[in-house]
Design a protein around this motif. Structure first.
Motif, short mmCIF file in Angstrom:
data_model
loop_
_atom_site.label_atom_id
_atom_site.label_comp_id
_atom_site.label_asym_id
_atom_site.label_seq_id
_atom_site.Cartn_x
_atom_site.Cartn_y
_atom_site.Cartn_z
N ARG A 23 0.93 -1.46 -0.24
CA ARG A 23 -0.09 0.09 0.17
C ARG A 23 0.69 0.91 0.25
O ARG A 23 0.42 2.64 -0.79
N ASP A 24 2.13 0.91 1.04
CA ASP A 24 3.17 2.79 0.64
C ASP A 24 3.63 2.86 -0.70
O ASP A 24 3.57 3.88 -0.70
N HIS A 25 3.32 1.40 -1.70
CA HIS A 25 4.51 1.95 -3.33
C HIS A 25 2.37 1.86 -3.77
O HIS A 25 2.94 2.60 -5.30
N GLY A 26 1.40 2.32 -3.63
CA GLY A 26 0.29 2.71 -3.86
C GLY A 26 -0.05 1.39 -4.72
O GLY A 26 -1.25 1.86 -5.67
N LEU A 27 -0.42 0.21 -4.09
CA LEU A 27 -0.58 -1.19 -4.40
C LEU A 27 -1.91 -1.24 -4.43
O LEU A 27 -2.30 -0.96 -2.46
N ALA A 28 -2.91 -2.31 -4.38
CA ALA A 28 -4.05 -2.86 -3.73
C ALA A 28 -3.61 -4.41 -3.79
O ALA A 28 -4.71 -4.97 -4.74
N PRO A 29 -3.57 -4.95 -2.13
CA PRO A 29 -3.78 -6.30 -2.18
C PRO A 29 -4.65 -7.23 -2.35
O PRO A 29 -6.06 -5.68 -2.13
N VAL A 30 -4.60 -7.57 -3.06
CA VAL A 30 -5.94 -8.90 -2.52
C VAL A 30 -6.34 -10.04 -2.51
O VAL A 30 -5.48 -10.25 -3.30
N TYR A 31 -7.09 -10.55 -1.45
CA TYR A 31 -6.88 -11.43 -0.42
C TYR A 31 -7.33 -12.80 -1.73
O TYR A 31 -8.69 -12.57 -1.21
N SER A 32 -6.65 -13.61 -2.29
CA SER A 32 -7.88 -15.64 -1.88
C SER A 32 -6.67 -16.33 -1.65
O SER A 32 -6.23 -16.65 -2.65
N PRO A 33 -7.08 -17.19 0.11
CA PRO A 33 -5.98 -17.51 0.27
C PRO A 33 -6.21 -19.27 -0.03
O PRO A 33 -7.29 -19.48 -0.17
N TYR A 34 -5.13 -19.55 -0.51
CA TYR A 34 -4.79 -20.93 -1.42
C TYR A 34 -4.98 -22.02 0.17
O TYR A 34 -3.95 -22.10 0.02
N ARG A 35 -5.86 -22.96 -0.27
CA ARG A 35 -5.86 -24.23 0.67
C ARG A 35 -6.59 -24.89 0.53
O ARG A 35 -7.11 -26.29 1.28
N GLY A 36 -5.77 -25.86 -1.04
CA GLY A 36 -6.79 -26.25 -1.63
C GLY A 36 -7.18 -26.71 -3.28
O GLY A 36 -6.34 -25.37 -3.50
N PRO A 37 -6.51 -28.04 -4.06
CA PRO A 37 -7.22 -27.60 -5.48
C PRO A 37 -9.18 -26.00 -5.56
O PRO A 37 -9.55 -26.86 -4.85
N ARG A 38 -7.80 -25.55 -6.41
CA ARG A 38 -10.02 -24.80 -6.45
C ARG A 38 -9.95 -25.45 -8.02
O ARG A 38 -9.63 -26.17 -8.76
#
Length: 315
Positions: A23-38
């Motif tokens: 965020r300090d570098h102007g980016l927007a994190p988006v979270y989608s944790p990997y917990r097994g095959p999608r």
């Protein structure tokens, strides 16, 4: 428009140091944790609208990248990158980076922990005590035994140092031996297989090292030997290993990595008393996670700000 950064590493969270750095570098994190095959649909849309990605060890195939026109960089929050189709990414001008030097001490400590578990038969003992028994199993001292290591990168070197500190004879197979280290002996793979009481894998997967441990090589090991794998699941033929453990070709195995994770219900390794399986914990210490997450974030930032990343694996 703010660049969006996909984060699938399950120990990275909103508000942590990686999140703040991005965020300090102007980016927007988006979270989608990997917990097994999608699902197929989840895989196809995973990189939709993303400029960068910080990934766990999940597979990234060529078809997943076809609908990712904005994606510029994939950074692994770890060392291994064989789960990523690097040529497909390179063909689409997507940089691929990893985070070496962040978890080798953690991997080495777990490796030696698994060796000790096998030598002192700790899984059997602790299980029996929980069941109300009081076994007095006779294990083995590590001092004077031979620790065989295949691969001499950072984790292999760290494991060798710990083995030598415990008084073990350390025998290593590598293409880049360190002849100035008097605590380590270097030999070819067949010699290491033949002499090792504990055989530990620390090499990367690839065309030349896939199925490094197969049925013929298991046959060359001592019947009292224990195989330890904290490197890559694809290095070991699991069906051949299960057969070798069942018929006494080798005495035991301790595996932190598997061909398919989590361990499938129909795996031939299930139900065997002489194998210990952990859930890919090699780099999962608080300290290693902090280093790896920040290294991956810096790689993403470097690429998006038109700098060469510190650890590219695509060139």
């Amino acid at each position: 428009m703010t660049a969006r950064i996909l984060i699938t590493t399950d120990y990275l969270h909103p508000g942590d140091t990686v999140d703040q750095l991005l965020r300090d570098h102007g980016l927007a994190p988006v979270y989608s944790p990997y917990r097994g095959p999608r699902t197929l649909e989840e895989r196809r849309s995973l990189f939709d609208g993303m400029s960068g990605a910080i990934l766990a060890g999940e597979p990234v195939t060529a078809d997943m990248l076809t609908d990712a026109p904005a994606l510029q960089v994939i950074a692994r929050s770890g060392v291994g990158y064989d789960s990523i189709d690097v040529p497909a990414a390179t063909a689409r001008r997507i940089r691929v980076c990893n985070a070496p030097g962040t978890n080798h001490h953690s991997v080495a400590e777990l490796t030696i922990g698994l060796v000790i578990m096998a030598a002192r038969r700790l899984p059997e003992v602790t299980t029996a005590v929980r069941q109300g028994h009081w076994p007095r199993e006779a294990g083995h001292e590590l001092r004077g035994s031979t620790l065989g290591i295949i691969g001499y990168g950072p984790s292999g070197r760290a494991t060798a140092s710990l083995g030598a500190a415990l008084g073990m004879r350390v025998l290593v197979s590598t293409t880049h031996p360190d002849r100035d280290n008097p605590a380590v002996q270097f030999a070819d793979v067949d010699t290491v297989l033949r002499d090792a009481d504990y055989l530990s894998l620390h090499t990367r997967a690839g065309q030349d090292t896939g199925r490094l441990i197969d049925a013929p090589r298991l046959q060359r090991m001592k019947s009292t030997a224990v195989l330890i794998n904290t490197a890559r699941g694809s290095l070991v033929d699991e069906e051949a290993l299960a057969a070798a453990l069942s018929d006494g070709t080798i005495a035991g195995a301790a595996l932190d990595v598997l061909e398919t994770e989590p361990l499938p219900g129909d795996s031939p390794l299930r139900g065997l008393d002489n194998v210990v399986i952990t859930s890919h914990l090699g780099g999962q210490t608080i300290e290693a996670r902090a280093r790896a997450g920040l290294a991956a974030a810096r790689a993403v930032i470097d690429v998006l700000e038109n700098r060469e990343p510190a650890h590219p694996v695509d060139r």
